[in-house]
Design a protein around this motif. Structure first.
Motif, PDB file in Angstrom:
ATOM      1  N   ILE A   1       1.299   3.858  -2.712  1.00  0.00           N
ATOM      2  CA  ILE A   1       1.156   5.810  -2.971  1.00  0.00           C
ATOM      3  C   ILE A   1       1.909   6.317  -2.987  1.00  0.00           C
ATOM      4  CG2 ILE A   1       0.398   7.032  -0.705  1.00  0.00           C
ATOM      5  CD1 ILE A   1      -0.974   5.106   0.851  1.00  0.00           C
TER       6      ILE A   1
ATOM      7  N   LEU B   1       0.607  -1.213  -0.278  1.00  0.00           N
ATOM      8  CA  LEU B   1      -0.027   0.103   0.202  1.00  0.00           C
ATOM      9  C   LEU B   1       0.904   0.915  -0.095  1.00  0.00           C
ATOM     10  CD1 LEU B   1      -2.762   1.233   0.914  1.00  0.00           C
ATOM     11  CD2 LEU B   1      -2.863   1.072   2.599  1.00  0.00           C
ATOM     12  N   LYS B   2       2.352   0.671   1.098  1.00  0.00           N
ATOM     13  CA  LYS B   2       2.655   2.298   0.674  1.00  0.00           C
ATOM     14  C   LYS B   2       3.516   2.877  -0.793  1.00  0.00           C
ATOM     15  CE  LYS B   2       3.289   2.582   5.762  1.00  0.00           C
ATOM     16  NZ  LYS B   2       4.105   2.606   6.834  1.00  0.00           N
TER      17      LYS B   2
ATOM     18  N   SER C   1       2.128   6.510  -7.384  1.00  0.00           N
ATOM     19  CA  SER C   1       0.933   7.202  -7.813  1.00  0.00           C
ATOM     20  C   SER C   1       1.129   8.328  -7.665  1.00  0.00           C
ATOM     21  CB  SER C   1      -0.163   6.453  -6.881  1.00  0.00           C
ATOM     22  OG  SER C   1      -0.520   5.537  -7.261  1.00  0.00           O
TER      23      SER C   1
ATOM     24  N   ASN D   1       6.320  10.734   1.187  1.00  0.00           N
ATOM     25  CA  ASN D   1       4.669  10.875   0.892  1.00  0.00           C
ATOM     26  C   ASN D   1       5.048  12.050   1.462  1.00  0.00           C
ATOM     27  OD1 ASN D   1       2.211  10.088   0.488  1.00  0.00           O
ATOM     28  ND2 ASN D   1       1.910  10.536   2.374  1.00  0.00           N
TER      29      ASN D   1
END
Length: 235
Positions: free
Chosen positions: A103, A99-100, A106, A133
């Motif tokens: 993210i 998931l990280k 993306s 992030n």
């Protein structure tokens, strides 16, 4: 920059690049408004598509009433360079969850990629999710706000080139390149300069023979290959 990888440090490291996003984001908003898009549509495109150069292409093709499949294919070609960038960044997050990684991939941009490659020179070749992030989110938010502001101002500013907004992104990348060269101690300064000059020559020649929508991808592959050959042969 320093060796910390927390969110607060990411804000400090990323802020100097914000002006590049503001300039080109406002320019995009103005162009999109001139092409008939409302501020709401500009907002939605920046939120969903989030691809600076590809958004310019999409707006121009929409204005020309191009087929939707042609627009999708053109955007894919323009953004195909992100495959290379994401692959490069991914190895620094091989211990992070899927998931990280999704993210980060993306929201990765040319600017945050360049910023991360410069940051690792200060962190013993390490990157952290919190830092990466945060940098991506700052870029994302700034782009959205700037493009909407440009769309709102579209009726007042009909020629963004007159204010030098079209040069903002180029100036930002020149600054990031300079910081990368002076801070990277793992490579010879002469080698870096040779690769920079070689890349410029490849871009110049490529503009003559290669379609602009795949030029960056081709030059990246060829430039990296030649740089590797030169490094192992002479350095």
């Amino acid at each position: 920059m320093d060796n910390r990888l927390d969110s607060r440090t990411a804000v400090k490291d990323t802020l100097p690049t914000v002006f590049g996003y503001i300039g080109i984001g406002i320019a995009f908003g103005i162009v999109a408004k001139a092409s008939g898009m409302s501020p709401l549509l500009v907002f939605l495109m920046s939120v969903i598509t989030y691809a600076g150069s590809a958004q310019f292409v999409a707006v121009s093709m929409l204005a020309a009433h191009s087929p939707i499949l042609s627009i999708v294919f053109a955007i894919f070609l323009v953004n195909s360079r992100m495959i290379l960038m994401s692959t490069t960044v991914a190895r620094y997050f091989n211990k992070s969850s899927m998931l990280k990684n999704v993210i980060i991939g993306s929201l990765l941009t040319d600017e945050t990629f360049a910023l991360s490659m410069n940051k690792r020179n200060y962190t013993d070749n390490q990157l952290g999710f919190a830092w990466m992030n945060t940098a991506n989110l700052i870029a994302y938010g700034t782009w959205i706000i700037s493009s909407v502001v440009g769309a709102v101002l579209g009726n007042l500013i009909t020629n963004p080139d007159k204010f030098g907004l079209d040069f903002a992104l180029i100036a930002m990348f020149m600054g990031l390149l300079y910081l990368q060269v002076i801070s990277d101690k793992s490579l010879s300064r002469l080698l870096q300069l040779i690769v920079i000059v070689l890349t410029c020559a490849l871009v110049y020649l490529g503009l003559i023979f290669i379609p602009s929508n795949i030029l960056i991808l081709v030059v990246t592959l060829v430039g990296c290959t030649l740089g590797m050959v030169i490094k192992h042969a002479f350095f």
